[in-house]
Design a protein around this motif. Structure first.
Motif, mmCIF file in Angstrom:
data_model
loop_
_atom_site.group_PDB
_atom_site.id
_atom_site.type_symbol
_atom_site.label_atom_id
_atom_site.label_comp_id
_atom_site.label_asym_id
_atom_site.label_seq_id
_atom_site.Cartn_x
_atom_site.Cartn_y
_atom_site.Cartn_z
ATOM 1 N N LEU A 210 0.306 12.250 -35.117
ATOM 2 C CA LEU A 210 -0.544 11.844 -33.747
ATOM 3 C C LEU A 210 -1.066 10.323 -33.716
ATOM 4 N N LYS A 211 0.126 9.531 -33.871
ATOM 5 C CA LYS A 211 -0.027 7.990 -33.600
ATOM 6 C C LYS A 211 -0.071 7.680 -32.209
ATOM 7 N N VAL A 212 -1.049 8.131 -31.547
ATOM 8 C CA VAL A 212 -1.271 8.082 -30.148
ATOM 9 C C VAL A 212 -1.496 6.493 -29.729
ATOM 10 N N ASP A 213 -1.844 5.759 -30.475
ATOM 11 C CA ASP A 213 -1.864 4.380 -30.064
ATOM 12 C C ASP A 213 -0.526 3.757 -29.781
ATOM 13 N N GLU A 214 0.462 4.151 -30.802
ATOM 14 C CA GLU A 214 1.872 3.740 -30.804
ATOM 15 C C GLU A 214 2.625 4.111 -29.718
ATOM 16 N N TRP A 215 2.298 5.538 -29.249
ATOM 17 C CA TRP A 215 2.823 6.264 -28.182
ATOM 18 C C TRP A 215 2.533 5.329 -26.976
ATOM 19 N N GLU A 216 1.093 4.769 -26.773
ATOM 20 C CA GLU A 216 0.942 4.437 -25.598
ATOM 21 C C GLU A 216 1.271 2.979 -25.589
ATOM 22 N N THR A 217 1.535 2.145 -26.669
ATOM 23 C CA THR A 217 2.292 0.984 -26.768
ATOM 24 C C THR A 217 3.517 1.056 -26.345
ATOM 25 N N MET A 218 4.291 2.009 -26.893
ATOM 26 C CA MET A 218 5.817 2.183 -26.373
ATOM 27 C C MET A 218 5.906 2.440 -25.031
ATOM 28 N N ILE A 219 5.040 3.249 -24.363
ATOM 29 C CA ILE A 219 5.021 3.600 -22.991
ATOM 30 C C ILE A 219 4.824 2.230 -22.336
ATOM 31 N N ASP A 220 3.944 1.239 -22.678
ATOM 32 C CA ASP A 220 3.562 0.215 -22.023
ATOM 33 C C ASP A 220 4.746 -0.846 -22.011
ATOM 34 N N VAL A 221 5.408 -0.953 -23.180
ATOM 35 C CA VAL A 221 6.527 -2.029 -23.451
ATOM 36 C C VAL A 221 7.828 -1.443 -22.865
ATOM 37 N N ASN A 222 8.137 -0.379 -23.263
ATOM 38 C CA ASN A 222 9.344 0.219 -23.162
ATOM 39 C C ASN A 222 9.648 0.775 -21.573
ATOM 40 N N ILE A 223 8.760 1.335 -21.123
ATOM 41 C CA ILE A 223 8.798 1.786 -19.890
ATOM 42 C C ILE A 223 8.212 0.968 -18.718
ATOM 43 N N LYS A 224 7.009 0.734 -18.975
ATOM 44 C CA LYS A 224 6.168 -0.216 -17.673
ATOM 45 C C LYS A 224 6.747 -1.565 -17.796
ATOM 46 N N GLY A 225 7.003 -2.154 -19.014
ATOM 47 C CA GLY A 225 7.719 -3.428 -19.016
ATOM 48 C C GLY A 225 9.062 -3.412 -18.245
ATOM 49 N N VAL A 226 9.883 -2.695 -18.417
ATOM 50 C CA VAL A 226 11.036 -2.454 -17.329
ATOM 51 C C VAL A 226 10.778 -2.420 -15.703
ATOM 52 N N LEU A 227 9.720 -1.424 -15.541
ATOM 53 C CA LEU A 227 9.660 -1.230 -14.369
ATOM 54 C C LEU A 227 8.915 -2.467 -13.645
ATOM 55 N N TYR A 228 8.012 -3.397 -14.536
ATOM 56 C CA TYR A 228 7.616 -4.797 -14.043
ATOM 57 C C TYR A 228 8.586 -5.592 -13.698
ATOM 58 N N GLY A 229 9.981 -5.572 -14.769
ATOM 59 C CA GLY A 229 10.622 -6.574 -14.515
ATOM 60 C C GLY A 229 11.540 -6.276 -13.432
ATOM 61 N N ILE A 230 11.722 -5.056 -13.125
ATOM 62 C CA ILE A 230 12.456 -4.805 -11.650
ATOM 63 C C ILE A 230 11.495 -5.116 -10.498
ATOM 64 N N ALA A 231 10.318 -4.926 -10.600
ATOM 65 C CA ALA A 231 9.396 -5.175 -9.498
ATOM 66 C C ALA A 231 9.375 -6.604 -9.534
ATOM 67 N N ALA A 232 9.342 -7.280 -10.226
ATOM 68 C CA ALA A 232 9.367 -8.701 -10.231
ATOM 69 C C ALA A 232 10.442 -9.464 -9.390
ATOM 70 N N ALA A 233 11.660 -8.974 -9.894
ATOM 71 C CA ALA A 233 13.033 -9.542 -9.431
ATOM 72 C C ALA A 233 13.777 -8.958 -8.294
ATOM 73 N N LEU A 234 13.278 -7.566 -8.217
ATOM 74 C CA LEU A 234 14.133 -7.120 -7.103
ATOM 75 C C LEU A 234 14.113 -7.610 -5.575
ATOM 76 N N PRO A 235 12.724 -7.665 -5.105
ATOM 77 C CA PRO A 235 12.622 -8.413 -3.806
ATOM 78 C C PRO A 235 13.321 -9.739 -3.541
ATOM 79 N N ARG A 236 13.225 -10.610 -4.479
ATOM 80 C CA ARG A 236 14.053 -11.882 -4.665
ATOM 81 C C ARG A 236 15.466 -11.518 -4.588
ATOM 82 N N MET A 237 16.126 -10.580 -5.286
ATOM 83 C CA MET A 237 17.568 -10.320 -5.558
ATOM 84 C C MET A 237 18.040 -9.497 -3.845
#
Length: 246
Positions: A103-130
């Protein structure tokens, strides 16, 4: 020194998680091949040392990939510094393995924030420019864990399956002009296993990582994908140590 590649030379490559491990190895290889790199991570001291070592073709900005605003500012700063953004390498990631019943829920949330949302934010920042450029390449680091699930890896694997799906969906949606590549490494010699707080999971990871390969193996895979001509999209590369069974 690696020979310059005509399809890499001059390209502007934005790399998250660039302060060590795969990001650092990728930056070093791509600069040696003639690219210009814009480095991002949270550890400014590491970023500064790497950028200084790489010279005029490297610059950096501190970024926390869990902040959409910071990721946007990071990509915008890369374009301001070097004039454009050709490639984004969504490399930042965490792997705090543990069984679900810990039940390391804090670690789950951090992984979701970094591993998934971080990727989505990278796409959102670069895609319109590309899309405006009519050219670009988004490379996402998934994992062998994004293809198979082992005990203690359920949440980590879930995040890596997710970024696999996101990148494949991106390819199908914008593949006419913009390339999308998924890199799925097995055990690689980086800091990832050092951040596992669960003792049993750490022991299992240490056993797996006893055969870990050098980070430059992944850097070479990223270089290979970038080096292809515009009409060739390397959609996915899975690479493991030869001795890794799973």
């Amino acid at each position: 020194m690696t020979d310059s590649n005509e399809n890499i030379a001059g390209k502007v490559v934005v790399i998250t998680g660039a302060s060590s491990g795969l990001g650092e190895a990728t930056a070093r290889r791509l600069v040696a091949e003639g690219a210009r790199v814009f480095l991002g991570a949270r550890r400014e001291e590491n970023l500064r040392a790497l950028a200084d070592d790489l010279g005029d073709n490297a610059a950096y900005q501190v970024v926390d990939v869990t902040s959409r605003d910071q990721v946007q500012q990071f990509v915008d700063a890369a374009a301001e510094k070097f004039g454009r953004v050709d490639v984004v390498v969504n490399n930042a990631g965490l792997m705090p393995l543990s069984p679900l019943d810990a039940l390391k829920v804090d670690e789950w949330e951090t992984m979701i924030d970094v591993n998934i949302k971080g990727v989505l934010y990278g796409i959102a920042a670069a895609l319109p420019r590309m899309q405006e450029q009519g050219d670009g390449h988004i490379i996402t680091l998934s994992s062998v864990a994004g293809h198979t699930v082992l005990p203690n890896s359920a949440v980590y694997s879930g995040t890596k399956y997710a970024v696999w799906a996101i990148t494949e969906g991106l390819r199908q949606e914008v593949g006419g002009e913009i390339r999308a590549t998924i890199i799925s490494p097995g055990a690689v010699d980086t800091e990832l296993p050092q951040r596992i707080s669960h003792d049993e999971a750490r022991e299992g990871a240490d056993a797996l990582y006893s055969v870990a390969i050098d980070a430059d193996a992944v850097a070479r895979a990223i270089s290979y994908a970038i080096a292809q001509p515009r009409d060739v999209d390397i959609n996915e590369i899975v690479l493991r140590p030869t001795a890794q069974a799973v």
